[in-house]
Design an enzyme around this catalytic site. Structure first.
Site, PDB file in Angstrom:
ATOM      1  CG  ASP A 277      -0.148   0.046   2.532  1.00 50.72           C
ATOM      2  OD1 ASP A 277       0.889  -0.639   2.620  1.00 50.72           O
ATOM      3  OD2 ASP A 277      -0.574   0.742   3.466  1.00 50.72           O
ATOM      4  CD  GLU A 278      -0.810   4.765   3.028  1.00 52.97           C
ATOM      5  OE1 GLU A 278      -1.729   5.542   3.324  1.00 52.97           O
ATOM      6  OE2 GLU A 278      -0.023   4.276   3.863  1.00 52.97           O
ATOM      7  CB  ALA A 279       4.190   1.724  -3.246  1.00 56.00           C
TER       8      ALA A 279
END
Length: 535
Positions: free
Chosen positions: A340-342
């Site tokens: 996530d949230e890369a």
């Protein structure tokens, strides 16, 4: 003389009787009559709601003569459940409650073939005893959790209570809606000790949660020892949000958590978040950075700024080593790779990274779980995507997840504005955050996992998980205040049939949990939406 002697004893007896009556009157003058015993807990007043409840017949009283009975052929696992039940009941009742395979009546734990599945059970209660029947030990354990809720709330006390200990008569037949019923604990933003994790495991087990997802790495801390990369824990684990001392689990610590969770019929799902949320690793080893320079340790709460170097072979050597060592420590089926949230990783690099990492997980015998951004790459066959979007997440993002579900990717539902346990209840809540909104108790319960994500087949939903992120949490009391009462609702969404789902009935059953939490020392949020008992 004979007449005189015959009448004197009679007179003495009459006078004696009158004196006894008078004495009894004096003794009772001004005394309140003993209050009637409280009725037993109704069979249906259980969380999660059972699949089927048939009340009827006389109740069973747990007494000093009660035994916990096992079949003579009972396995070590069944005997351990008997010992667990005795350990729950002895402190509050003060009764010996021997665990035995002799005698009749009492509380019987019985394995038998039947329509119970891997985790279901049948509980029957009558004046001669209570029997919990299941086809596997997990079902017996879940039945024990129902049994303890059918006893008065004082049973949860660790000191002797007056009783009586009465269990209503009738039959409960029960099995879960979903096979995956999880809770995630973030030990990276703030570190929690083995004992604190075990305390949470005990609380999860009461509500038939069967997956413990441990978020073991993030920007603020690396929490698991890796022999081949020792600075991950010794350096990367040396801090936390706000700059505290952090900490990490040795391999022995982690094995202890796994064993303890297994004794409560929870499977541990370890998570190593990647390619983002990796500053603790990048700070520990310069060569994991594209420029070869290690950033400083991080103690803030921002997200999306870190990334493993997708183009370097050492990145995949690192992932292989970490996955290999963690898989060897983890008997469970799953290994969570985050994803996530890369935001610091380009889409092309993200896809390339996930395409290389997922086969590594498979090589070491585990099934991939990733946050739902994994569906923007190529989810491996059998992989599970954990959806953490909001009701208001874009239609395009939801459609991407639904398309993956139609193509065979299983879903774990964790919508942040429903079951993220770190969201504030109200604007006045001292702990937690509110980026996903304010999440009161009704909002966390009042949705249907099977129909939540448009376009995703109900058959793709493997279950529900309630994550608890720890940016603002530092103690077990903090964990409990944010988890309870919302955790109970998430557990019910995962266990109970859709037909039982009704807020008005649930809030009454939930209110009855309050005295149990009080007796257990759990500090919980007393939502005004719930009719908690007074006094």
């Amino acid at each position: 003389m004979r007449r005189h002697h015959s009448t004197t004893p009679r007179l003495a007896r009459v006078l004696g009787s009158l004196l006894l009556v008078a004495a009894a009157g004096v003794a009772t003058t001004g005394a309140s009559p003993a209050p009637p015993a409280a009725p037993p807990v109704p069979l249906g007043q259980v969380v999660p709601a059972p699949a089927s409840v048939l009340p009827g017949g006389r109740p069973y009283d747990v007494t000093p003569a009660t035994r916990i009975r096992l079949d003579a052929s009972a396995s070590a696992r069944v005997r351990a459940i008997g010992a667990y039940l005795a350990g729950v009941l002895r402190p509050s009742t003060g009764y010996p409650l021997p665990v035995t395979d002799r005698g009749a009546g009492g509380i019987r734990l019985h394995l038998a073939a039947g329509p119970y599945g891997a985790e279901g059970y049948r509980l029957t209660s009558g004046p001669q005893g209570v029997t919990i029947t299941a086809s596997a030990p997990a079902g017996l354990f879940h039945g024990v959790q129902t049994l303890r809720q059918l006893l008065p709330a004082a049973v949860e006390s660790r000191t002797r209570q007056p009783g009586p200990w009465r269990i209503a008569g009738g039959t409960v037949q029960d099995r879960p809606r979903y096979g995956y019923r999880g809770a995630m604990l973030d030990v990276s933003r703030h570190f929690f000790t083995v004992g604190q994790v075990e305390r949470y495991v005990d609380q999860l087990a009461r509500y038939k949660v069967n997956e413990l997802h441990l978020h073991l790495s993030d920007d603020q801390g690396w929490r698991i020892a890796v022999d081949s990369w020792p600075r991950l824990a010794s350096y990367g684990g040396s801090t936390e949000v706000g700059g505290g001392p952090g900490g990490f689990y040795t391999k022995a610590d982690y094995r202890r958590i796994v064993r303890y969770a297994a004794s409560r019929y929870l499977e541990v799902v370890p998570e190593i978040d990647m390619p983002g949320h990796t500053n603790a690793a990048l700070a520990s080893y310069a060569r994991l950075n594209c420029d070869g320079t290690a950033p400083p340790l991080y103690t803030g709460t921002a997200v999306g700024f870190s990334s493993l170097c997708v183009g370097k072979q050492v990145t995949y050597d690192f992932v292989d080593d970490v996955v290999r060592e963690l898989a060897a420590l983890t008997p469970g089926r799953y290994l969570h790779i985050g994803g996530d949230e890369a935001h610091s990783t380009s889409h092309a690099d993200y896809v390339a990274f996930m395409d290389r990492v997922q086969p590594i997980v498979a090589k070491y015998g585990k099934t991939v779980i990733g946050w739902h951004q994994l569906t923007g790459a190529h989810p491996a066959k059998g992989a599970l995507a954990q959806y953490w979007g909001l009701d208001g997440t874009s239609a395009a993002e939801k459609a991407q997840v639904a398309a993956a579900a139609r193509n065979g990717t299983g879903l774990i539902l964790s919508p942040a504005d429903r079951v993220y346990l770190d969201m504030k209840y109200t604007s006045a809540t001292r702990l937690g955050t509110k980026w996903a909104g304010l999440v009161e108790v009704r909002r966390s319960y009042d949705w249907d996992p099977g129909a939540y994500l448009p376009g995703a087949p109900a058959s793709a939903v493997r279950g529900v998980e309630a994550p608890l992120w720890s940016e603002t949490l530092t103690t077990s009391a903090d964990i409990e205040y944010m988890a309870f009462p919302r955790l109970a609702g998430a557990a019910e969404l995962g266990w109970s049939p859709a037909a039982t789902h009704d807020w008005d009935r649930y809030r009454v059953r939930l209110a009855a949990q309050g005295p149990r939490w009080d007796a257990s020392g759990i500090r919980y949020y007393k939502s005004p939406q719930v009719p908690w008992p007074q006094g």
